[in-house]
Enzyme design. Structure first.
Site, mmCIF file in Angstrom:
data_model
loop_
_atom_site.group_PDB
_atom_site.id
_atom_site.type_symbol
_atom_site.label_atom_id
_atom_site.label_comp_id
_atom_site.label_asym_id
_atom_site.label_seq_id
_atom_site.Cartn_x
_atom_site.Cartn_y
_atom_site.Cartn_z
ATOM 1 N N HIS A 466 -58.261 -87.007 -58.705
ATOM 2 C CA HIS A 466 -57.267 -87.135 -57.644
ATOM 3 C C HIS A 466 -55.952 -86.470 -58.026
ATOM 4 O O HIS A 466 -55.241 -85.955 -57.168
ATOM 5 C CB HIS A 466 -57.058 -88.613 -57.305
ATOM 6 C CG HIS A 466 -58.133 -89.174 -56.428
ATOM 7 N ND1 HIS A 466 -58.384 -90.507 -56.310
ATOM 8 C CD2 HIS A 466 -59.025 -88.556 -55.606
ATOM 9 C CE1 HIS A 466 -59.387 -90.700 -55.455
ATOM 10 N NE2 HIS A 466 -59.779 -89.530 -55.025
ATOM 11 N N GLU A 702 -49.350 -88.392 -27.357
ATOM 12 C CA GLU A 702 -50.226 -88.665 -28.502
ATOM 13 C C GLU A 702 -51.357 -89.617 -28.134
ATOM 14 O O GLU A 702 -52.123 -90.023 -28.994
ATOM 15 C CB GLU A 702 -49.409 -89.231 -29.669
ATOM 16 C CG GLU A 702 -48.410 -90.284 -29.285
ATOM 17 C CD GLU A 702 -47.395 -90.582 -30.385
ATOM 18 O OE1 GLU A 702 -47.629 -90.207 -31.547
ATOM 19 O OE2 GLU A 702 -46.350 -91.188 -30.068
ATOM 20 N N ASP A 726 -51.684 -88.242 -34.094
ATOM 21 C CA ASP A 726 -52.220 -89.389 -33.348
ATOM 22 C C ASP A 726 -53.104 -88.943 -32.191
ATOM 23 O O ASP A 726 -54.096 -89.605 -31.872
ATOM 24 C CB ASP A 726 -51.084 -90.269 -32.827
ATOM 25 C CG ASP A 726 -50.665 -91.329 -33.834
ATOM 26 O OD1 ASP A 726 -51.516 -91.722 -34.647
ATOM 27 O OD2 ASP A 726 -49.496 -91.741 -33.824
ATOM 28 N N CYS A 773 -45.055 -81.535 -32.563
ATOM 29 C CA CYS A 773 -44.360 -81.983 -33.769
ATOM 30 C C CYS A 773 -45.303 -82.588 -34.800
ATOM 31 O O CYS A 773 -44.852 -83.188 -35.774
ATOM 32 C CB CYS A 773 -43.266 -82.990 -33.416
ATOM 33 S SG CYS A 773 -43.864 -84.507 -32.636
#
Length: 841
Positions: A466, A702, A726, A773
Site C-alpha cells: 500500500h 450529483e 457522487d 467540480c
C-alpha cells in the site's frame, strides 16, 4: 411428548420505569422488527441476567447481548444508537458462550457518559425468535432489577424428542466445496470482501481448508490461511441463518470475491511480481521498481524509535477501557482521513485500515492479552506484532506486504495508548532528500513533505504494498525491497534513484547525473511551460473559452489557486469549517473564513461556496444524527440543512455577508427534487432580505434525479455544477471506496456521461452555465471529452490547474464535440478510456 418449557418469566435487567416498545424513538424496535417485548427507562447501570441461560450473542460494542433459555432468545439492547459509541462507556462481565444464572451481572455502563453521547438510554428487552412464543404479557410501572417480572411468556410446544434438530440448536451447515479462482489467492482485498459479507449474518461462520479452519468474519484470520488459486475451501455455518450464510459466502468465493479471473489484485497499480534489477557494480543497490521516475538527492536514513510501553497495567477492566478508547479514536482518525482523501488509492487503503481496526481476531487477541494484569499497550503490541509476523512468514508476496498495514494500524493505536496522540511521520531535515528506511508505512508515505523529499527506498515491501501504491499516486519515485547494504549509507551521500529500473546509485558520475538531470529537466520544463501559460485564459484552438477554477478549503488554497492560474473558485468546501471540533462555528467565525477567501479572489473572480455537505456518511460529533443503515441514501447534504434550520440560517447569513465586493455564488449540495431546491431557496431569500444582500444561486447535480429533472430545475437557478464523484456512485450504485466495486465506479461510464450531457444541454437551453467540480475534471485525459459534452467550467484540484488549461488549448471545440458524440455511443467505461488514450497518443 410435553413441551420442555411452557411458561417463562423474564426478570427486569435494570431498575427503572417500563415503557411500551412501540413508543421507543427507533423504528427497528418500535415497529418490532427486532422482536416483541418492552423498554425500560433505567435508573440503574448494571445489567442483570433476566433469566438463567447461555450468552449466545455479545455485540463487540458491548451495548447489546442475547441470552437463550429453553429455546427462547432474549435480546437486551442498552440505549438508542449506542452502537456508535463502539464500546466506550460499556464494560462486559461475561463472554459469548457463558452459562449465567438469573440476576447475574452481565455488563455495566457509565450512565452519565452514555446519556451524554447517545440518543437515549431507553433499554429494550425483546424476544428475538418470536415463533417460540405463543403469547406475551407485559408489566407496567416501576420495576427493580433482578426482582420484578417484566414479561411473562407462554411458549409454543418445544420440538419432540428424536425429531430433527433445527439449525438454531447448533447444527453446522457445510457449503459445497469451492476452488478459489483468484489469480493471486486470497489477499487483502477479497479477504475484506468476504469478511464484510460474513459480518452481515448472525451465524458463526468459519472458512475451512482441509483441517484448517478460521473465523470468516476476520480479514486477518482469512489472510493467515495464505490461500492460493485453485485451493479447495468451504464455509461452515452454525446459527439461525446458517444455510443462507453458507450459500451466499460460497457463491461469493466462487465468484472471486469481486476479482475476475485474469484480473490483477484491485489494490495493485503495478505488476504483482516485478523482478529486482541486477546491479552493475558495488556502487549500485538493486531493488524492486515501485514508483517510476528519476530523482537525485542526498541520503537521509529514517529509523523510527520504538514506543515505550509498560508491561503491567492497572487492572483488566481499566485497561480494557483504555484499549477500547484508543481503538475508537484510531477509527475516528482513519475515518476522517478517508473522508478527506481525494485520491482513490488513499480512500481504498484507508478503508482497509478501518476494517483492520474492527477485526475480531486482532482485537480479540489484544483483549485476551489483558489477563494476568498486562497493560492495554503491551497487550495490543503483542497482538499486532504477532499477526504481522504471521503474515510476514507466508510465501505469498501480496500477503507478506500486508504485514506493513497491520504494523501501521498497530502503531497508530499504540501511539494513542502511549499518550503520543498520533504516530510521528518521518522528519526530513534537508531539501532534495532521498529517504532510506527499513520500512515506510502507508501513513508515513502519505505524510511525506513533497517539497523536501525527492524519492525514497525501503529494504522491505514490494510494488504491491500500500505504501508503493501511495507513492505512485503522489508521483514520488520509489524502490522497495532494496539491498539492505543501503541502510549503511551515510546521511548526506549523493545518490541517483531510478524508480523505473529499481536501482539506487551511490556517488553517480557526471555523465550519469547529466543524463538524469536532462530527463528530469524536460519533464519539469513541460510543467513550467504549463504553469507559465496558466495565467492566460483556457481557450481552444478555435476560440472557445473554458473557465478553469479550483476546488479549495480555505483562503491559503485560494491564493495558491490564483498563483497557479486559476480563474476563480468553483467549489469552496465549507464543511471543513465544521469538522474536527466540539461545536459548530458561529456566524462571525464563518464570515471571517469566507471573507478571507473573497479577499484572495478579488471582486471579479467567481467564488462558489457550497453550503454544508455532511450527513450520515460524514458525521459531525456535535450534531445528533441517528445511525442509518444506508447513509448515502439518508439525511445528508441539503436534507440535513433543512432539518437543522438554525444551523443552515447561520451559515447563509455568514456567506451572504461576503457579497459586497465579491462575485459570490451560493451552491446547494445533494438536491434531488424541485421541492428541496425551493425550500432551500426560501431560507436563503428570507436571510438575504433581512440583510439587504443577494447572490447567484446554483445546485450540484450529483443525484440522477437532478440530471433527469435538469429542464425543470434550470429556470430556478443561475448555474449547475456537476459532482462527478457522487453522480457516479448514485448512477452505478457503487461506492468508490468499496473494496469490491471501487474499480468499476468510473465516472467515464457511458451512463454517467449521458447524464452529464443531458444536464449541460438543459442548462444551455435555459441560458445557464454548467461546470464540473468532481475528480473527473482533474483528469487531463478527460478534458477534450468534457469540453465536448458542453462544460463551461472545470473546477479542479489546485496542482491540476496548469495541465488542465494546457489541455484545453491543444484541441478545438469542433474536435471535442465530435469526440463526445462518438463516445456517447460506446458501451463501457473501458471503451471510453481506450478511445481517449488513443487520442492522447
Amino acid at each position: 411428548m410435553t413441551p420442555v418449557v411452557s411458561r417463562l418469566e423474564i426478570l427486569s435487567p435494570l431498575s427503572g420505569v417500563l415503557v411500551p416498545l412501540d413508543t421507543v424513538p427507533d423504528p427497528v424496535f418500535a415497529q418490532k422488527m427486532a422482536g416483541d417485548g418492552i423498554s425500560i427507562d433505567p435508573t440503574s447501570c448494571e445489567v442483570l441476567a433476566p433469566v438463567a441461560g447461555v450468552v449466545t450473542q455479545l455485540h463487540e460494542a458491548h451495548h447489546a447481548l442475547a441470552i437463550t433459555c429453553g429455546g427462547v432468545e432474549i435480546l437486551i439492547h442498552v440505549g438508542i444508537d449506542t452502537v456508535l459509541l463502539r464500546g466506550q462507556g460499556f464494560t462486559p462481565m461475561v463472554k459469548k458462550g457463558d452459562t449465567v444464572r438469573a440476576g447475574q451481572p452481565l455488563l455495566s455502563f457509565d450512565a452519565d457518559f452514555v446519556a451524554g453521547k447517545a440518543k437515549s438510554l431507553l433499554t429494550q428487552i425483546v424476544v428475538a425468535n418470536g415463533e417460540s412464543v405463543r403469547s406475551m404479557t407485559t408489566a407496567t410501572g416501576l420495576v427493580r432489577a433482578g426482582q420484578d417480572v417484566i414479561l411473562t411468556l407462554e411458549l409454543a410446544d418445544a420440538p419432540l424428542a428424536g425429531s430433527e434438530p433445527s439449525q438454531t440448536s447448533g447444527e453446522a451447515v457445510l457449503s459445497e466445496s469451492v476452488n478459489l479462482p483468484n489469480p493471486s489467492g486470497m489477499h487483502a482485498r477479497p479477504a475484506a470482501v468476504l469478511a464484510a459479507k460474513a459480518k452481515t449474518y448472525s451465524a458463526d461462520l468459519r472458512l475451512q481448508r482441509g483441517t484448517d479452519e478460521v473465523n470468516a468474519k476476520s480479514i486477518v484470520a482469512i489472510m493467515g490461511l495464505s490461500l492460493r488459486k485453485g485451493e479447495a475451501v468451504r464455509i461452515k455455518a452454525t446459527g439461525p441463518d446458517a444455510a443462507a450464510a453458507a450459500a451466499a459466502l460460497a457463491k461469493l468465493l466462487a465468484e472471486g470475491c469481486g476479482e475476475k479471473a485474469g484480473d490483477p489484485p484491485a489494490a495493485s497499480m503495478a505488476p504483482v511480481s516485478t523482478p529486482a534489477a541486477t546491479p552493475r557494480d558495488a556502487n549500485e543497490f538493486a531493488g524492486v521498481p515501485a514508483s517510476p521516475g528519476l530523482a537525485v538527492g542526498h541520503v537521509q536514513q529514517y529509523r523510527p524509535g520504538d514506543i515505550e510501553v509498560q508491561e503491567q497495567g492497572a487492572g483488566q477492566a481499566v485497561e480494557l477501557e483504555k484499549l477500547q478508547a484508543a481503538l475508537g479514536m484510531a477509527r475516528q482518525q482513519v475515518d476522517i482521513a478517508r473522508r478527506q482523501a481525494t485520491d482513490d488509492s488513499k480512500v481504498q487503503i484507508l478503508g482497509a485500515h478501518y476494517e483492520l481496526l474492527d477485526d475480531p481476531e486482532l482485537t480479540g487477541l489484544a483483549t485476551a492479552g489483558l489477563k494476568d494484569g498486562k497493560s492495554a499497550a503491551y497487550a495490543w503490541r503483542e497482538a499486532f506484532t504477532h499477526y504481522a509476523a504471521q503474515l510476514k512468514a507466508l510465501d505469498n508476496p501480496l500477503l507478506r506486504e500486508r504485514a506493513g498495514d497491520i504494523r501501521d494500524v498497530g502503531r497508530r493505536v499504540l501511539a494513542l495508548l502511549a499518550g503520543a496522540g498520533v504516530a510521528q511521520a518521518p522528519m526530513v531535515t534537508q531539501a532534495e532528500t532521498i529517504l532510506i528506511a527499513e520500512e515506510l508505512s502507508p501513513s508515513d508515505t502519505a505524510a511525506l513533505d513533497r517539497a523536501m523529499v525527492r524519492g525514497f527506498c525501503t529494504t522491505t515491501g514490494g510494488a504491491t504494498s500500500h505504501a508503493a501504491i501511495l507513492a505512485r499516486s503522489l508521483g514520488i519515485p520509489a524502490i522497495f525491497g532494496l539491498d539492505e547494504a543501503a541502510l549503511a549509507l551515510a546521511d548526506g551521500t549523493l545518490v541517483l534513484l531510478d524508480g523505473d529500473r529499481g536501482i539506487l546509485r551511490r556517488d553517480p558520475g557526471e555523465g550519469e547525473l547529466a543524463k538524469a538531470k536532462t530527463h528530469m529537466a524536460e519533464r519539469a520544463m513541460q510543467r513550467e511551460q504549463e504553469l507559465a501559460a496558466a495565467g492566460k485564459p483556457a481557450v481552444t484552438t478555435d476560440g472557445h473559452a473554458i473557465e478553469v477554477a479550483a476546488n479549495i478549503r480555505n483562503a491559503q488554497e485560494a491564493r495558491d489557486a490564483i498563483a497557479s492560474g486559476g480563474d476563480g473558485v468553483g467549489l469552496l468546501r465549507s464543511e471543513f469549517l465544521f469538522d474536527k471540533r466540539d461545536s459548530a462555528p458561529d456566524e462571525e467565525e464563518q464570515y471571517k473564513a469566507y471573507a478571507a477567501v473573497a479577499e484572495a479572489l478579488g471582486p471579479q473572480r467567481r467564488m462558489v461556496i457550497r453550503t454544508l455537505d455532511v450527513g450520515g456518511d460524514k458525521p459531525l460529533s456535535y450534531l445528533a444524527m441517528p445511525r442509518e443503515d444506508n447513509p448515502f441514501l439518508g439525511v445528508r447534504g441539503i436534507r440535513l440543512c433543512l432539518e437543522q434550520p438554525d444551523l443552515f440560517r447561520t451559515q447563509l447569513r455568514a456567506i451572504l455577508r461576503t457579497a459586497p465586493g465579491s462575485n459570490l455564488h451560493i451552491m446547494f449540495p445533494m438536491i434531488a427534487s424541485l421541492d428541496e431546491l425551493r425550500a432551500a431557496k426560501g431560507y436563503l431569500a428570507e436571510e438575504a432580505a433581512a440583510l439587504g444582500l443577494s447572490a447567484k444561486v446554483g445546485i450540484m447535480i450529483e443525484v440522477p434525479s437532478a440530471a433527469l429533472l435538469a429542464d425543470a430545475l434550470a429556470p430556478e437557478v443561475d448555474f449547475f455544477s456537476i459532482g462527478s464523484n457522487d453522480l457516479t456512485q448514485y448512477t452505478l450504485a457503487m461506492d468508490r471506496g468499496h473494496p469490491k466495486l471501487a474499480k468499476q465506479a468510473d465516472a467515464m461510464h457511458p451512463a454517467v456521461l449521458r447524464l452529464m450531457a443531458m444536464t449541460a444541454e438543459a442548462a444551455h437551453r435555459h441560458g445557464k452555465w454548467v461546470g464540473l467540480c468532481g475528480g473527473l475534471a482533474s483528469e487531463v485525459l478527460a478534458v477534450p471529452l468534457l469540453v465536448g459534452l458542453g462544460m463551461d467550467e472545470l473546477s479542479v484540484s489546485v496542482p491540476s490547474i496548469p495541465a488542465v488549461k494546457a489541455a484545453v488549448g491543444r484541441v478545438s471545440l469542433a474536435e471535442c464535440q465530435s469526440l463526445a458524440a462518438e463516445v456517447r455511443k460506446l458501451s463501457t467505461a473501458a471503451e471510453v478510456r481506450a478511445r481517449l488514450a488513443a487520442l492522447a497518443q
